[in-house]
Scaffold this motif. Sequence first.
Motif, PDB file in Angstrom:
ATOM      1  N   SER A   1    -127.058 -19.632 -27.085  1.00  0.00           N
ATOM      2  CA  SER A   1    -125.592 -19.620 -27.155  1.00  0.00           C
ATOM      3  C   SER A   1    -124.969 -19.013 -25.896  1.00  0.00           C
ATOM      4  O   SER A   1    -123.757 -19.121 -25.687  1.00  0.00           O
ATOM      5  CB  SER A   1    -125.125 -18.833 -28.388  1.00  0.00           C
ATOM      6  OG  SER A   1    -125.360 -17.440 -28.238  1.00  0.00           O
ATOM      7  N   TRP A   2    -125.787 -18.383 -25.065  1.00  0.00           N
ATOM      8  CA  TRP A   2    -125.279 -17.768 -23.830  1.00  0.00           C
ATOM      9  C   TRP A   2    -125.185 -18.756 -22.679  1.00  0.00           C
ATOM     10  O   TRP A   2    -124.555 -18.454 -21.664  1.00  0.00           O
ATOM     11  CB  TRP A   2    -126.204 -16.618 -23.391  1.00  0.00           C
ATOM     12  CG  TRP A   2    -126.399 -15.521 -24.390  1.00  0.00           C
ATOM     13  CD1 TRP A   2    -125.552 -15.169 -25.401  1.00  0.00           C
ATOM     14  CD2 TRP A   2    -127.519 -14.630 -24.465  1.00  0.00           C
ATOM     15  NE1 TRP A   2    -126.074 -14.107 -26.109  1.00  0.00           N
ATOM     16  CE2 TRP A   2    -127.280 -13.763 -25.553  1.00  0.00           C
ATOM     17  CE3 TRP A   2    -128.681 -14.476 -23.723  1.00  0.00           C
ATOM     18  CZ2 TRP A   2    -128.177 -12.753 -25.914  1.00  0.00           C
ATOM     19  CZ3 TRP A   2    -129.577 -13.475 -24.074  1.00  0.00           C
ATOM     20  CH2 TRP A   2    -129.328 -12.626 -25.157  1.00  0.00           C
ATOM     21  N   VAL A   3    -125.845 -19.914 -22.827  1.00  0.00           N
ATOM     22  CA  VAL A   3    -125.942 -20.864 -21.711  1.00  0.00           C
ATOM     23  C   VAL A   3    -125.615 -22.272 -22.202  1.00  0.00           C
ATOM     24  O   VAL A   3    -125.499 -22.519 -23.406  1.00  0.00           O
ATOM     25  CB  VAL A   3    -127.356 -20.847 -21.082  1.00  0.00           C
ATOM     26  CG1 VAL A   3    -127.664 -19.487 -20.491  1.00  0.00           C
ATOM     27  CG2 VAL A   3    -128.419 -21.234 -22.120  1.00  0.00           C
ATOM     28  N   SER A   4    -125.476 -23.186 -21.267  1.00  0.00           N
ATOM     29  CA  SER A   4    -125.213 -24.577 -21.630  1.00  0.00           C
ATOM     30  C   SER A   4    -126.454 -25.203 -22.251  1.00  0.00           C
ATOM     31  O   SER A   4    -127.573 -24.691 -22.108  1.00  0.00           O
ATOM     32  CB  SER A   4    -124.807 -25.375 -20.386  1.00  0.00           C
ATOM     33  OG  SER A   4    -125.918 -25.505 -19.509  1.00  0.00           O
ATOM     34  N   GLU A   5    -126.278 -26.333 -22.917  1.00  0.00           N
ATOM     35  CA  GLU A   5    -127.403 -27.025 -23.554  1.00  0.00           C
ATOM     36  C   GLU A   5    -128.434 -27.456 -22.520  1.00  0.00           C
ATOM     37  O   GLU A   5    -129.646 -27.365 -22.753  1.00  0.00           O
ATOM     38  CB  GLU A   5    -126.888 -28.234 -24.319  1.00  0.00           C
ATOM     39  CG  GLU A   5    -127.975 -28.978 -25.082  1.00  0.00           C
ATOM     40  CD  GLU A   5    -127.443 -30.143 -25.894  1.00  0.00           C
ATOM     41  OE1 GLU A   5    -128.258 -30.869 -26.498  1.00  0.00           O
ATOM     42  OE2 GLU A   5    -126.206 -30.327 -25.913  1.00  0.00           O
ATOM     43  N   ASP A   6    -127.953 -27.890 -21.361  1.00  0.00           N
ATOM     44  CA  ASP A   6    -128.853 -28.333 -20.293  1.00  0.00           C
ATOM     45  C   ASP A   6    -129.736 -27.184 -19.818  1.00  0.00           C
ATOM     46  O   ASP A   6    -130.960 -27.341 -19.672  1.00  0.00           O
ATOM     47  CB  ASP A   6    -128.036 -28.889 -19.130  1.00  0.00           C
ATOM     48  CG  ASP A   6    -128.917 -29.315 -17.963  1.00  0.00           C
ATOM     49  OD1 ASP A   6    -129.849 -30.104 -18.193  1.00  0.00           O
ATOM     50  OD2 ASP A   6    -128.669 -28.844 -16.838  1.00  0.00           O
ATOM     51  N   ILE A   7    -129.127 -26.024 -19.584  1.00  0.00           N
ATOM     52  CA  ILE A   7    -129.892 -24.849 -19.142  1.00  0.00           C
ATOM     53  C   ILE A   7    -130.855 -24.412 -20.233  1.00  0.00           C
ATOM     54  O   ILE A   7    -132.026 -24.087 -19.970  1.00  0.00           O
ATOM     55  CB  ILE A   7    -128.950 -23.699 -18.748  1.00  0.00           C
ATOM     56  CG1 ILE A   7    -128.086 -24.081 -17.549  1.00  0.00           C
ATOM     57  CG2 ILE A   7    -129.738 -22.426 -18.467  1.00  0.00           C
ATOM     58  CD1 ILE A   7    -128.850 -24.350 -16.282  1.00  0.00           C
ATOM     59  N   ALA A   8    -130.386 -24.392 -21.465  1.00  0.00           N
ATOM     60  CA  ALA A   8    -131.242 -23.981 -22.577  1.00  0.00           C
ATOM     61  C   ALA A   8    -132.474 -24.870 -22.674  1.00  0.00           C
ATOM     62  O   ALA A   8    -133.593 -24.380 -22.899  1.00  0.00           O
ATOM     63  CB  ALA A   8    -130.456 -24.008 -23.887  1.00  0.00           C
ATOM     64  N   ASN A   9    -132.296 -26.177 -22.511  1.00  0.00           N
ATOM     65  CA  ASN A   9    -133.428 -27.102 -22.600  1.00  0.00           C
ATOM     66  C   ASN A   9    -134.431 -26.868 -21.463  1.00  0.00           C
ATOM     67  O   ASN A   9    -135.651 -26.949 -21.681  1.00  0.00           O
ATOM     68  CB  ASN A   9    -132.927 -28.536 -22.567  1.00  0.00           C
ATOM     69  CG  ASN A   9    -132.248 -28.949 -23.869  1.00  0.00           C
ATOM     70  OD1 ASN A   9    -132.525 -28.371 -24.933  1.00  0.00           O
ATOM     71  ND2 ASN A   9    -131.345 -29.911 -23.800  1.00  0.00           N
ATOM     72  N   LYS A  10    -133.940 -26.573 -20.276  1.00  0.00           N
ATOM     73  CA  LYS A  10    -134.844 -26.279 -19.167  1.00  0.00           C
ATOM     74  C   LYS A  10    -135.705 -25.055 -19.470  1.00  0.00           C
ATOM     75  O   LYS A  10    -136.904 -25.045 -19.207  1.00  0.00           O
ATOM     76  CB  LYS A  10    -134.039 -26.036 -17.886  1.00  0.00           C
ATOM     77  CG  LYS A  10    -133.409 -27.265 -17.269  1.00  0.00           C
ATOM     78  CD  LYS A  10    -132.674 -26.885 -15.979  1.00  0.00           C
ATOM     79  CE  LYS A  10    -132.036 -28.089 -15.331  1.00  0.00           C
ATOM     80  NZ  LYS A  10    -131.302 -27.716 -14.082  1.00  0.00           N
ATOM     81  N   VAL A  11    -135.056 -24.005 -20.015  1.00  0.00           N
ATOM     82  CA  VAL A  11    -135.786 -22.767 -20.315  1.00  0.00           C
ATOM     83  C   VAL A  11    -136.792 -23.007 -21.426  1.00  0.00           C
ATOM     84  O   VAL A  11    -137.941 -22.579 -21.354  1.00  0.00           O
ATOM     85  CB  VAL A  11    -134.802 -21.640 -20.696  1.00  0.00           C
ATOM     86  CG1 VAL A  11    -135.564 -20.381 -21.093  1.00  0.00           C
ATOM     87  CG2 VAL A  11    -133.858 -21.341 -19.537  1.00  0.00           C
ATOM     88  N   LYS A  12    -136.380 -23.715 -22.472  1.00  0.00           N
ATOM     89  CA  LYS A  12    -137.278 -23.986 -23.603  1.00  0.00           C
ATOM     90  C   LYS A  12    -138.483 -24.809 -23.156  1.00  0.00           C
ATOM     91  O   LYS A  12    -139.619 -24.543 -23.574  1.00  0.00           O
ATOM     92  CB  LYS A  12    -136.521 -24.700 -24.724  1.00  0.00           C
ATOM     93  CG  LYS A  12    -135.583 -23.779 -25.492  1.00  0.00           C
ATOM     94  CD  LYS A  12    -134.999 -24.460 -26.739  1.00  0.00           C
ATOM     95  CE  LYS A  12    -133.982 -25.501 -26.386  1.00  0.00           C
ATOM     96  NZ  LYS A  12    -133.321 -26.074 -27.606  1.00  0.00           N
ATOM     97  N   ASP A  13    -138.262 -25.787 -22.306  1.00  0.00           N
ATOM     98  CA  ASP A  13    -139.364 -26.602 -21.815  1.00  0.00           C
ATOM     99  C   ASP A  13    -140.355 -25.761 -21.011  1.00  0.00           C
ATOM    100  O   ASP A  13    -141.572 -25.925 -21.132  1.00  0.00           O
ATOM    101  CB  ASP A  13    -138.826 -27.736 -20.921  1.00  0.00           C
ATOM    102  CG  ASP A  13    -138.110 -28.812 -21.715  1.00  0.00           C
ATOM    103  OD1 ASP A  13    -138.268 -28.837 -22.958  1.00  0.00           O
ATOM    104  OD2 ASP A  13    -137.356 -29.597 -21.093  1.00  0.00           O
ATOM    105  N   ALA A  14    -139.818 -24.835 -20.217  1.00  0.00           N
ATOM    106  CA  ALA A  14    -140.676 -23.991 -19.389  1.00  0.00           C
ATOM    107  C   ALA A  14    -141.484 -23.002 -20.225  1.00  0.00           C
ATOM    108  O   ALA A  14    -142.591 -22.598 -19.841  1.00  0.00           O
ATOM    109  CB  ALA A  14    -139.836 -23.229 -18.378  1.00  0.00           C
ATOM    110  N   MET A  15    -140.944 -22.637 -21.385  1.00  0.00           N
ATOM    111  CA  MET A  15    -141.607 -21.629 -22.226  1.00  0.00           C
ATOM    112  C   MET A  15    -142.681 -22.247 -23.125  1.00  0.00           C
ATOM    113  O   MET A  15    -143.461 -21.512 -23.730  1.00  0.00           O
ATOM    114  CB  MET A  15    -140.564 -20.909 -23.097  1.00  0.00           C
ATOM    115  CG  MET A  15    -139.628 -19.990 -22.320  1.00  0.00           C
ATOM    116  SD  MET A  15    -138.360 -19.273 -23.384  1.00  0.00           S
ATOM    117  CE  MET A  15    -139.355 -18.319 -24.531  1.00  0.00           C
ATOM    118  N   GLN A  16    -142.742 -23.552 -23.224  1.00  0.00           N
ATOM    119  CA  GLN A  16    -143.726 -24.203 -24.102  1.00  0.00           C
ATOM    120  C   GLN A  16    -145.135 -24.091 -23.529  1.00  0.00           C
ATOM    121  O   GLN A  16    -145.341 -24.042 -22.343  1.00  0.00           O
ATOM    122  CB  GLN A  16    -143.351 -25.673 -24.297  1.00  0.00           C
ATOM    123  CG  GLN A  16    -142.102 -25.849 -25.152  1.00  0.00           C
ATOM    124  CD  GLN A  16    -141.740 -27.312 -25.336  1.00  0.00           C
ATOM    125  OE1 GLN A  16    -142.361 -28.201 -24.743  1.00  0.00           O
ATOM    126  NE2 GLN A  16    -140.742 -27.581 -26.152  1.00  0.00           N
TER     127      GLN A  16
END
Length: 335
Positions: A320-335
């Motif tokens: 909720s702190w970032v845009s959906e695009d940024i959130a998806n980048k972070v989530k992909d990197a954390m997988q």
Amino acid sequence: MKKILYLFFAAILIVLSACGSSDSGSASEQGIDTITFADAGWDSIKVHNSIAQTIIEEGYGYQTDVTSGSTAATFQGLRDGDINVYMEVWTDNIKEIYGEAMDTGDIEKLSTNFDDNTQGLYVPTYVIEGDPERGIEPLAPDLKTVEDLKKYPEVFEDPEDPGRGRIINAPSGWAVAEAIDAKFEAYGLEETMNNFMPGSDAAIVADLTDAYEAGRGWVGYYWSPTAVTAKYDLTLLEEPAYDEETWNETKTTEFPPNDVVVAVHKDMPEQASEVVEFLKNYETSSELTEEALSYMDENNASAEEAANWWMKEHEDIWTSWVSEDIANKVKDAMQ
């Protein structure tokens, strides 16, 4: 004539091109490649650093770094621009220099990380109430206030000075150590108690852990949110309600309300505006922070590992702190 005109327009194009290059270079110089965080020595700031670093590196593509040091040194680094981001400025612990830095515009407050924290002198609750399950009788059943401590030197005996008690202060270099010193004098604790200043937070935790597991008396400075206050049953000793005038004169009140804020150096909004916008949304609580700290303690994990675990547990919060695009980048990197 045509040749003269050609040379004239060519010269103009060269000048314009040079101006464009100059503007581009100026913008680049205003930017920043590596964002440096302050580490003032306690676990919660390390966890919040790691959460923010993960989002900034994976979501926004910046490199990050950490500078460690005392509260005073790291805060001065923030003012000077050697440090860019401070995830936990305990504003009332450094009220004077924080206010000065805000007034001069050296730093900018972006958000309140959390404001439901406590701090002061704690004792294990069994000291007052006992612990029937562990076979511990109350050691000081009438102990209620910080001033009462001077009545119980035998309960908190200093192993290096028999006959006198020992109160564990904050580590040297921490802003609150001076407040504890002032309380020590104003409450007359020096009559029966020694003022012991440990070398680090780890030294406090080790001393408390040894005493707690043995069921001995212990009293010292600590604060929440921490893994310690989440793990152990501790009681914060009472003091008069906070009063600014009394606090400024003698420190004989509760610690003042302490907003713990995220602050940046004044140049950050121009250097990394998108990161600043993210940090403006950064908000947690003592309870949420203690979850990560408990994970660290129970799993012997690093701050980075705890941050990674916390982000997976609370994806709804940080996304909720970032845009959906940024959130998806972070989530992909954390997988």
